[in-house]
Design a protein around this motif. Structure first.
Motif, PDB file in Angstrom:
ATOM      1  N   CYS A  65      45.297  43.346  43.606  1.00 47.47           N
ATOM      2  CA  CYS A  65      44.534  42.931  42.417  1.00 47.47           C
ATOM      3  C   CYS A  65      44.715  41.439  42.119  1.00 47.47           C
ATOM      4  N   LEU A  94      35.795  46.622  39.355  1.00 46.63           N
ATOM      5  CA  LEU A  94      37.081  45.972  39.631  1.00 46.63           C
ATOM      6  C   LEU A  94      38.064  46.175  38.478  1.00 46.63           C
ATOM      7  N   ARG A  97      39.472  49.655  38.710  1.00 47.27           N
ATOM      8  CA  ARG A  97      40.430  49.819  39.811  1.00 47.27           C
ATOM      9  C   ARG A  97      41.699  49.007  39.591  1.00 47.27           C
ATOM     10  N   CYS A  98      41.570  47.912  38.863  1.00 44.62           N
ATOM     11  CA  CYS A  98      42.700  47.010  38.610  1.00 44.62           C
ATOM     12  C   CYS A  98      42.772  46.664  37.129  1.00 44.62           C
ATOM     13  N   VAL A 108      42.537  47.136  46.497  1.00 45.34           N
ATOM     14  CA  VAL A 108      41.112  47.427  46.450  1.00 45.34           C
ATOM     15  C   VAL A 108      40.541  47.067  47.815  1.00 45.34           C
ATOM     16  N   LYS A 130      28.778  40.819  45.117  1.00 44.57           N
ATOM     17  CA  LYS A 130      29.923  41.716  45.235  1.00 44.57           C
ATOM     18  C   LYS A 130      30.966  41.188  46.213  1.00 44.57           C
ATOM     19  N   LEU A 132      34.554  40.062  46.779  1.00 45.29           N
ATOM     20  CA  LEU A 132      35.757  40.414  46.025  1.00 45.29           C
ATOM     21  C   LEU A 132      36.515  39.196  45.519  1.00 45.29           C
TER      22      LEU A 132
END
Length: 191
Positions: A65, A94, A97-98, A108, A130, A132
């Motif tokens: 993350c 995101l 997930r984080c 991720v 998208k 990351l």
């Protein structure tokens, strides 16, 4: 996983010193923009085209993350996106997930669409907002590399061909000379 196959040049010497602490200095930071990526890799003899192509490695793998934490800020204990290139939906994914209190071990996929497939979807993700990490996103937002991202997003065969050439060139970076290296009899220890 899939992906291209290529002949790896043989005969490289292994270094006589191997320290985990020295690895970080040989990798670009996830916050780098294209100018910083170019300077970093140009010093290793690579071009912007090769940087973009080799960044396609992010079609597989994981990131902690913290690798993209610079794209968010905390507002009363809640993460809020501060990077305008993040789409709202991707930013929410995101954050889910984080979350702010995520353990440092949480990861991720670098490519949320096809995380276990080596393909050109990484570049399609960049086009869709998208990417990351900032160092991924900059490849599409910077006009000096955007066209190649678009081309590779639409031509997986070309990505694979460019990948093979770029990987072979990358193997020539930092080649040890006889006095600095050896062919190890056991890969985990010096002779």
């Amino acid at each position: 996983m899939g992906g291209p196959k290529w002949a790896v040049p043989t005969g490289r010497l292994d270094g006589r010193v191997s320290k985990a602490a020295s690895v970080r200095f040989n990798l670009p930071d996830t916050t780098f923009n294209l100018s910083q990526l170019d300077a970093f890799f140009h010093a290793k003899g690579l071009t912007v085209s090769e940087i973009v192509t080799l960044s396609g490695a992010h079609t597989i793998g994981l990131a902690h993350c913290a690798a993209f934490g610079d794209r968010f800020t905390s507002n009363n204990g809640t993460l809020v996106p501060i990077d305008p290139t993040l789409t709202a939906g991707f930013a929410q994914t995101l954050i889910q997930r984080c979350p702010q209190a995520a353990l440092p071990s949480i990861t991720v996929p670098l490519d949320l669409t096809t995380p276990m497939q080596f393909d050109n979807v990484y570049f399609q993700n960049l086009e869709a907002g998208k990417g990351l990490m900032h160092s991924d996103e900059t490849l599409f937002s910077d006009p000096h590399s955007r066209n190649l991202v678009n081309i590779l997003a639409n031509d997986q065969d070309l990505f694979f061909e460019n990948w093979k050439l770029s990987m072979v060139k990358l193997t020539s970076v930092g080649v040890k000379q006889k006095q600095d290296g050896e062919i190890r009899k056991h890969c985990r220890r010096i002779n």
